[in-house]
Design a protein around this motif. Structure first.
Motif, mmCIF file in Angstrom:
data_model
loop_
_atom_site.group_PDB
_atom_site.id
_atom_site.type_symbol
_atom_site.label_atom_id
_atom_site.label_comp_id
_atom_site.label_asym_id
_atom_site.label_seq_id
_atom_site.Cartn_x
_atom_site.Cartn_y
_atom_site.Cartn_z
ATOM 1 N N UNK A 198 52.834 53.489 -41.269
ATOM 2 C CA UNK A 198 53.575 52.250 -40.988
ATOM 3 C C UNK A 198 53.395 51.772 -39.546
ATOM 4 N N UNK A 199 52.899 52.644 -38.662
ATOM 5 C CA UNK A 199 52.669 52.293 -37.262
ATOM 6 C C UNK A 199 51.233 51.827 -36.997
ATOM 7 N N UNK A 200 50.364 52.073 -37.957
ATOM 8 C CA UNK A 200 48.943 51.752 -37.789
ATOM 9 C C UNK A 200 48.723 50.256 -37.970
ATOM 10 N N UNK A 201 48.026 49.651 -37.020
ATOM 11 C CA UNK A 201 47.766 48.219 -37.056
ATOM 12 C C UNK A 201 46.308 47.907 -37.356
ATOM 13 N N UNK A 202 45.559 48.878 -37.872
ATOM 14 C CA UNK A 202 44.124 48.726 -38.154
ATOM 15 C C UNK A 202 43.891 47.591 -39.114
ATOM 16 N N UNK A 203 42.723 47.413 -39.618
ATOM 17 C CA UNK A 203 41.503 48.124 -39.221
ATOM 18 C C UNK A 203 40.978 47.636 -37.883
ATOM 19 N N UNK A 204 39.922 48.192 -37.430
ATOM 20 C CA UNK A 204 39.307 47.954 -36.129
ATOM 21 C C UNK A 204 39.349 46.494 -35.673
#
Length: 121
Positions: free
Chosen positions: A83-89
């Motif tokens: 839930x903290x990941x703002x990916x993708x690159x």
């Protein structure tokens, strides 16, 4: 997750791009809930990379668990939740390492990746 860069590849952004690539693989390709990695307490460059740029949180220290050169050494653990990941690159620099996992990793540009471990809880 874990990786190492050739000394000649350090300081130009490849560490950040590699960390984001591995997080993208962990969350988007493998569907993990949590990705973590450990570093030497002396590796402040890695700490800046995973905390400030990749969004990982320092969770604590594993005391005296790695035997290196005859001495027991600590490791500092960093982790990030799905839930903290703002990916993708999304923040690849122009001409940087903007490749997907299925295309492989450009070891000529980023250096030798020694180990990749993606774990979930």
């Amino acid at each position: 997750m874990g990786f190492a860069l050739r000394p000649a590849s350090c300081g130009v952004g490849y560490g950040l791009e590699t960390a984001k690539l591995l997080l993208d693989v962990g969350f988007d390709d493998l569907g993990r809930h949590r990705v973590w990695g450990a570093r030497s307490p002396f590796d402040t460059a890695f700490a800046r990379t995973v905390e400030e740029a990749a969004g990982m949180v320092e969770e604590g220290t594993i005391r005296k668990h790695v035997l290196k050169a005859g001495k027991w050494r600590d490791s500092v653990v960093h982790a990030i939740l799905d839930r903290e990941w703002h990916g993708p690159l999304s923040n690849c620099a122009a001409g940087g390492l903007c490749v997907r996992w299925c295309r492989g990793i450009r070891t000529d540009a980023i250096g030798l990746i020694l180990a990749v471990t993606v774990a979930s809880l």
